[in-house]
Structures are given as structure tokens and as C-alpha cells.
Motif scaffolding. Structure first.
Motif, PDB file in Angstrom:
ATOM      1  N   LYS A 118      16.788  -5.144 -12.246  1.00  0.00           N
ATOM      2  CA  LYS A 118      17.054  -6.547 -11.948  1.00  0.00           C
ATOM      3  C   LYS A 118      18.556  -6.746 -11.757  1.00  0.00           C
ATOM      4  N   PRO A 119      18.977  -7.629 -10.848  1.00  0.00           N
ATOM      5  CA  PRO A 119      18.165  -8.409  -9.908  1.00  0.00           C
ATOM      6  C   PRO A 119      17.555  -7.508  -8.827  1.00  0.00           C
ATOM      7  N   ILE A 120      16.358  -7.857  -8.388  1.00  0.00           N
ATOM      8  CA  ILE A 120      15.610  -7.008  -7.464  1.00  0.00           C
ATOM      9  C   ILE A 120      15.990  -7.317  -6.022  1.00  0.00           C
ATOM     10  N   GLU A 121      16.290  -6.256  -5.280  1.00  0.00           N
ATOM     11  CA  GLU A 121      16.536  -6.389  -3.847  1.00  0.00           C
ATOM     12  C   GLU A 121      15.190  -6.302  -3.122  1.00  0.00           C
ATOM     13  N   PRO A 122      14.865  -7.286  -2.285  1.00  0.00           N
ATOM     14  CA  PRO A 122      13.542  -7.307  -1.647  1.00  0.00           C
ATOM     15  C   PRO A 122      13.188  -6.029  -0.907  1.00  0.00           C
ATOM     16  N   GLU A 123      14.113  -5.467  -0.129  1.00  0.00           N
ATOM     17  CA  GLU A 123      13.783  -4.263   0.633  1.00  0.00           C
ATOM     18  C   GLU A 123      13.477  -3.088  -0.273  1.00  0.00           C
ATOM     19  N   GLN A 124      14.217  -2.979  -1.374  1.00  0.00           N
ATOM     20  CA  GLN A 124      13.937  -1.910  -2.338  1.00  0.00           C
ATOM     21  C   GLN A 124      12.570  -2.128  -2.978  1.00  0.00           C
ATOM     22  N   LEU A 125      12.256  -3.379  -3.289  1.00  0.00           N
ATOM     23  CA  LEU A 125      10.945  -3.708  -3.847  1.00  0.00           C
ATOM     24  C   LEU A 125       9.836  -3.304  -2.884  1.00  0.00           C
ATOM     25  N   PHE A 126      10.005  -3.646  -1.604  1.00  0.00           N
ATOM     26  CA  PHE A 126       8.965  -3.333  -0.618  1.00  0.00           C
ATOM     27  C   PHE A 126       8.766  -1.834  -0.473  1.00  0.00           C
ATOM     28  N   ARG A 127       9.862  -1.069  -0.513  1.00  0.00           N
ATOM     29  CA  ARG A 127       9.748   0.392  -0.409  1.00  0.00           C
ATOM     30  C   ARG A 127       8.961   0.966  -1.582  1.00  0.00           C
ATOM     31  N   VAL A 128       9.275   0.496  -2.782  1.00  0.00           N
ATOM     32  CA  VAL A 128       8.590   1.006  -3.975  1.00  0.00           C
ATOM     33  C   VAL A 128       7.109   0.630  -3.954  1.00  0.00           C
ATOM     34  N   VAL A 129       6.805  -0.595  -3.536  1.00  0.00           N
ATOM     35  CA  VAL A 129       5.407  -1.029  -3.464  1.00  0.00           C
ATOM     36  C   VAL A 129       4.643  -0.185  -2.434  1.00  0.00           C
ATOM     37  N   ALA A 130       5.262   0.026  -1.266  1.00  0.00           N
ATOM     38  CA  ALA A 130       4.596   0.822  -0.221  1.00  0.00           C
ATOM     39  C   ALA A 130       4.308   2.230  -0.705  1.00  0.00           C
ATOM     40  N   LYS A 131       5.276   2.850  -1.378  1.00  0.00           N
ATOM     41  CA  LYS A 131       5.078   4.212  -1.878  1.00  0.00           C
ATOM     42  C   LYS A 131       4.027   4.238  -2.983  1.00  0.00           C
ATOM     43  N   GLY A 132       4.027   3.227  -3.833  1.00  0.00           N
ATOM     44  CA  GLY A 132       3.032   3.175  -4.904  1.00  0.00           C
ATOM     45  C   GLY A 132       1.621   3.017  -4.369  1.00  0.00           C
ATOM     46  N   LEU A 133       1.464   2.178  -3.340  1.00  0.00           N
ATOM     47  CA  LEU A 133       0.145   2.009  -2.731  1.00  0.00           C
ATOM     48  C   LEU A 133      -0.304   3.282  -2.027  1.00  0.00           C
ATOM     49  N   GLU A 134       0.649   3.994  -1.381  1.00  0.00           N
ATOM     50  CA  GLU A 134       0.301   5.252  -0.732  1.00  0.00           C
ATOM     51  C   GLU A 134      -0.133   6.283  -1.770  1.00  0.00           C
ATOM     52  N   ARG A 135       0.561   6.326  -2.901  1.00  0.00           N
ATOM     53  CA  ARG A 135       0.160   7.245  -3.975  1.00  0.00           C
ATOM     54  C   ARG A 135      -1.256   6.917  -4.452  1.00  0.00           C
ATOM     55  N   SER A 136      -1.541   5.633  -4.616  1.00  0.00           N
ATOM     56  CA  SER A 136      -2.878   5.228  -5.056  1.00  0.00           C
ATOM     57  C   SER A 136      -3.937   5.640  -4.043  1.00  0.00           C
ATOM     58  N   ARG A 137      -3.601   5.475  -2.749  1.00  0.00           N
ATOM     59  CA  ARG A 137      -4.554   5.864  -1.706  1.00  0.00           C
ATOM     60  C   ARG A 137      -4.842   7.360  -1.761  1.00  0.00           C
ATOM     61  N   LEU A 138      -3.783   8.162  -1.967  1.00  0.00           N
ATOM     62  CA  LEU A 138      -3.962   9.612  -2.039  1.00  0.00           C
ATOM     63  C   LEU A 138      -4.814  10.011  -3.235  1.00  0.00           C
ATOM     64  N   LEU A 139      -4.579   9.365  -4.381  1.00  0.00           N
ATOM     65  CA  LEU A 139      -5.357   9.691  -5.571  1.00  0.00           C
ATOM     66  C   LEU A 139      -6.819   9.281  -5.403  1.00  0.00           C
ATOM     67  N   THR A 140      -7.054   8.140  -4.758  1.00  0.00           N
ATOM     68  CA  THR A 140      -8.427   7.709  -4.495  1.00  0.00           C
ATOM     69  C   THR A 140      -9.139   8.706  -3.594  1.00  0.00           C
ATOM     70  N   GLU A 141      -8.426   9.156  -2.550  1.00  0.00           N
ATOM     71  CA  GLU A 141      -8.998  10.150  -1.645  1.00  0.00           C
ATOM     72  C   GLU A 141      -9.277  11.454  -2.374  1.00  0.00           C
ATOM     73  N   ASN A 142      -8.364  11.829  -3.283  1.00  0.00           N
ATOM     74  CA  ASN A 142      -8.548  13.050  -4.061  1.00  0.00           C
ATOM     75  C   ASN A 142      -9.813  12.956  -4.911  1.00  0.00           C
ATOM     76  N   ASN A 143     -10.035  11.793  -5.520  1.00  0.00           N
ATOM     77  CA  ASN A 143     -11.236  11.601  -6.332  1.00  0.00           C
ATOM     78  C   ASN A 143     -12.497  11.658  -5.479  1.00  0.00           C
ATOM     79  N   ARG A 144     -12.420  11.078  -4.265  1.00  0.00           N
ATOM     80  CA  ARG A 144     -13.568  11.129  -3.362  1.00  0.00           C
ATOM     81  C   ARG A 144     -13.903  12.563  -2.986  1.00  0.00           C
ATOM     82  N   LEU A 145     -12.859  13.343  -2.699  1.00  0.00           N
ATOM     83  CA  LEU A 145     -13.070  14.736  -2.342  1.00  0.00           C
ATOM     84  C   LEU A 145     -13.650  15.521  -3.515  1.00  0.00           C
TER      85      LEU A 145
END
Length: 488
Positions: A118-145
Motif C-alpha cells: 500500500k498504496p496500491i498502484e492500479p497497473e501493478q494490481l491488475f498484473r498481479v490479479v491477471a497472473k493469479g487468475l492464470e495460475r488458478s486456471r492452470l491448476l484447475t486444468e491440472n486437476n481436470r487432467l
């Protein structure tokens, strides 16, 4: 407060869920609005306490949770521990104010995916959120496999769910219903023998013998006798008659592996069998009829051998009645995570070990490699990882140790200037190259500064916090580099 993108009931299930946790109501709701505006596909909720966040997590699948560290009753570290108990695959991001950086780094080691200051920079926040969602997608796919894998026969199936493997399975099913000769083509290590076994198993001869001969493995002067048998006294040392593989496979299937390597003499005898269904043992004047389906395989360019007069044209057409071509592993990278999980499970079973898991970053790295030795090379590499893994998870630190122990590097799939060799989207390719550069740069820098983070930050122009975050993501600690030899 509930911040949701407008959606119809039909696409609501496709939403991803993000939870913002902070005891300051205005901050939590403002951050939720900010994230929701950038990620319209996400359903973003603000929770004002750790207990409320856990209730949301228990009620439905959440992909990403962003939590403040300092909260009354249940702080961020306690929430991190409890949330990961409910969902070990949850991507957790912690928020820290000035003076709590060490705690944030501690949170990374406790399982948090990332942290923001803090204070949070919006662009940094968006990058972290995007990477976190991508990680979640990969883990979900891993579980499906993993679920798909658990439903497959671990010994006798061609593993893979991509288009190439689905097409191949359909072709194998069709070929198995006939009794014609089959020619299986493909690079070394693509699974030609496994495909031959499947054809036999799915066909009408499944209850009868299935024999395999690796033609180049048998000396040329013995291969004819091995295939067609010999009578007593046929040659020096033939003190008794030998049946031969064709006779032994009667009513079954004979797989002739690497058929492109057989001699002209054997080619002639094989042609006679394919034409008449008869074999003649070495030294005999009499032919005998046998009922054998032939499945041949090769990694050679038989058409080139025809042009060079190294392979009989008439035999080629007799063999090439039904043809299957197995795809190279680089042509089906979408199957690599499933194959890796399959081989890891088998390796653990073979060694009598408890099951191990593979980090999403490792699966990404495996998928990006070209694997010139195909499935066989991937299997060997996974076996090495299983042998040297002392914990429950295979991570990138283990991959690097195994590569270094075999004299390799972690960049064989980037031949020149870090350029990926498989087709991919621009953003994905750029992210891969930047990721590799960052890891190499930080390792070299900390080696030269002997683990001095302050000095490394001064030279690089990065902050100490940024370097600590990169190290945490790499699974490294600065102390590791203090014992290494740096600059003179």
C-alpha cells in the motif's frame, strides 16, 4: 458488498470469483470496484473480515483472494492458513503497508501467491490479479487432467486428450476391426509399439499371441532364422530345429519393429509370407502355412529407401495397406501435462513412494520444451524428477537441480535469443522470454554480489522488495548465493 458484472443465467457458471478482504469497508469496496472494472468476466466480492471470507470460500469455488495482513480478530496470516486448508489451489495475494514487508515475504513462504504494498498502484494490481487468475486456471486444468488420467488404464492406453490423439484412437479402433497388414510410422519414442499392442488388443486376435521383434537388435545373419525358424543342421551350431516367431505367433499378431532396417534376403522371405501366407524355415525345402497378422513399424523414410533401392517396392505396397502416423510430442503440447502426471504416478508406484504433485510452473516449463526424444524422453525426465524429489511436490528448483546434474540448462527450447520454438500467442511468448530472462538475471546478479540483496538492488535499479518477491517466486533465498563464488 457484491460487485458483479451483468450476466445471464446461462453464462454465470463461467465467471471466475475474486474475494477482496479488508476490515476498512471503503477500501475493500473501492478495490473490488477497481478489479471488477478491469476484469468484467470476474465476480468480485468484498469481505470485511477473515470469517466472512472463509464463509464465501466454503460456499463456492474462489479463484483469487486478496487480503490485508493487519485485521482484527483474524489477521491475514491466519486467514491464509485457514483458506489454504479449505482450498490448497487458491491463489492468495496479501496486502502489506510500509513496515510489514518481512511479514509479506513470510506469507509467500507460507503459501501466498504474491503480495502488494500500500498504496496500491492500479497497473501493478491488475498484473498481479491477471497472473493469479492464470495460475488458478492452470491448476484447475491440472486437476481436470488428473481426473482423466485416473480413468485411463495406466499400462495400456495412449495417454492424451488433444485432437491428434483423439484422431489416432479413432483410427486405431477402425484398423483393429480388420485383419489387414498395418504400417505404423512415427519418430522414435512416439509409442509405436503401444499402438501395435492396442490394435491387437482391440481386434479379433486379442486372446491369441502377440509377439514383438526389434529387427535391428538381431544380427542380420540370425534375423531370418529368428523370424522363420530353421531345421537341424541348417548352419553351423544348428544342432536342433527352431520354430521361429512366425510359427509361434500362429493365429495371433507379429509386430515387426523398425522394418526399414531389414536386409534384402529377409525382405524377400517376408514378401513371400505376405503374398501366400507361407514361411519356409532356413535349410528346409518345404513351406508351411501360418495365420499371422503383421503389424510393421518404422521411423525411417521408406520412400527415400525405395529411391535408393534399399527397400523393395513390392514389399512396401504389401506392408502399406493400412497406415497410421503417430504425432511427435511437439505436435501435441496440450497433452504434456497429462503425460507428465501419468508418468509421475507410475514412477511413484514403481518405487513404492507416496504420490507426489507437480507445480503449475513445472507443467508450463515441460509444455514449452520440444522433447526431440518424444514421449520416451519425457518419461525418462519425469522418472529423474521423481527419484530426486525429497518432498511432496515437484517444483522448478528441483527441475534446475536435475538439469544441472545431467549437464543441461533450463533453456534448451529457446534456440536463439530466447525465441520459443512452438507456435504461441505474442503475449504468451513474450511472458515466457521475460520470465526466463528475469530468473537468469537475478541468479547471475546474486551470484556476483554473493547474496547481498541491497547491493543487487543498487546495481539492478530494482527495489529490495521487488528482488525479494522475485526470489520468493523462484523458490530461492538470498542466503543460498552467499556460499557461492562470486566476482573476483
Amino acid at each position: 458488498m457484491n460487485n458483479r458484472s451483468a450476466t445471464s443465467p446461462t453464462n454465470r457458471d463461467s465467471l471466475v470469483d475474486i474475494v477482496i478482504v479488508d476490515d476498512e469497508q471503503d477500501f475493500a469496496r473501492g478495490l473490488a470496484r477497481l478489479v471488477s472494472g478491469r476484469f468484467p468476466e470476474a465476480r468480485v466480492e468484498a469481505a470485511l473480515s477473515g470469517a466472512e471470507a472463509l464463509r464465501l470460500l466454503a460456499a463456492r469455488k474462489v479463484q483469487l483472494m486478496i487480503t490485508d495482513l493487519r485485521m482484527p480478530e483474524m489477521n491475514g496470516m491466519q486467514l491464509l492458513t485457514e483458506a489454504l486448508k479449505l482450498d490448497p489451489d487458491l491463489s492468495m495475494v496479501v496486502l502489506s503497508a510500509y513496515g510489514t514487508i518481512e511479514t509479506a515475504v513470510e506469507a509467500l513462504h507460507a503459501g501466498a501467491y504474491d503480495f502488494l504494498t500500500k498504496p496500491i498502484e492500479p497497473e501493478q494490481l491488475f498484473r498481479v490479479v491477471a497472473k493469479g487468475l492464470e495460475r488458478s486456471r492452470l491448476l484447475t486444468e491440472n486437476n481436470r487432467l488428473r481426473q482423466i488420467l485416473s480413468q485411463q488404464d495406466s499400462q495400456g492406453e495412449l495417454v492424451g486428450e488433444g485432437p491428434a490423439m483423439r484422431t489416432l484412437r479413432q483410427a486405431i479402433g477402425a484398423v483393429a476391426q480388420s485383419d489387414y497388414t498395418v504400417l505404423i510410422r512415427g519418430e522414435s519414442g512416439t509409442g509405436k509399439e503401444l499402438a501395435a499392442r492396442l490394435i491387437h488388443r482391440l481386434g479379433g486376435r486379442a486372446d491369441n499371441p502377440f509377439l514383438v521383434v526389434n529387427c535391428p537388435a538381431i544380427p542380420e545373419n540370425l534375423l531370418e532364422s529368428e523370424l522363420f525358424g530353421h531345421v537341424r543342421g541348417a548352419f553351423t551350431g544348428a544342432d536342433k530345429a527352431h520354430q521361429g516367431l512366425f510359427a509361434a505367433a500362429h493365429t495371433g499378431t507379429l509386430h515387426l519393429d523398425e522394418i526399414g532396417d531389414i536386409s534384402p534376403a529377409v525382405q524377400t522371405k517376408l514378401l513371400r509370407f505376405l503374398q501366400n501366407g507361407e514361411i519356409r524355415p532356413v535349410g528346409s525345402n518345404e513351406s508351411q502355412s501360418v495365420d499371422v497378422r503383421v503389424i510393421a513399424s518404422t521411423n525411417r523414410d521408406l520412400e527415400a529407401s525405395l529411391r535408393d533401392n534399399a527397400f523393395r517396392e513390392d514389399l512396401y505396397y504389401r506392408l502399406n495397406v493400412l497406415t497410421l502416423t503417430l504425432p511427435a510430442l511437439r505436435e501435441r503440447p496440450e497433452d504434456i501435462p497429462l503425460l507428465a502426471g501419468h508418468f509421475l504416478r507410475r514412477s511413484c508406484e514403481e518405487m513404492g513412494l507416496a504420490g507426489k504433485e507437480m507445480d503449475a510452473e513445472v507443467l508450463q516449463w515441460l509444455t514449452a520444451r520440444p522433447w526431440p526424444g518424444n514421449v520416451r524422453e519425457l518419461q525418462s525426465f519425469i522418472r529423474r524428477l521423481a527419484v530426486f524429489c525429497t518432498g511432496e511436490r515437484l517444483d522448478m528448483a528441483l527441475v534446475r537441480r536435475v538439469l544441472e546434474g545431467s549437464g543441461q540448462t533450463d533453456r534448451p527450447h529457446r534456440p536463439v535469443h530466447g525465441r520459443p520454438t512452438r507456435p504461441m500467442a505474442y503475449k504468451e511468448a513474450k511472458a515466457e522470454v521475460v520470465h526466463a530472462f528475469t530468473q537468469d538475471y537475478v541468479r547471475n546478479l546474486l551470484t556476483l554480489t554473493r547474496g547481498n540483496v541491497s547491493e543487487a538492488a543498487r546495481i539492478s535499479g530494482l527495489s529490495r522488495v521487488a528482488l525479494q518477491k522475485i526470489l520468493a517466486r523462484m523458490g530461492e533465498q538470498a542466503a543460498t548465493f552467499r556460499s557461492q563464488k562470486g566476482a573476483p
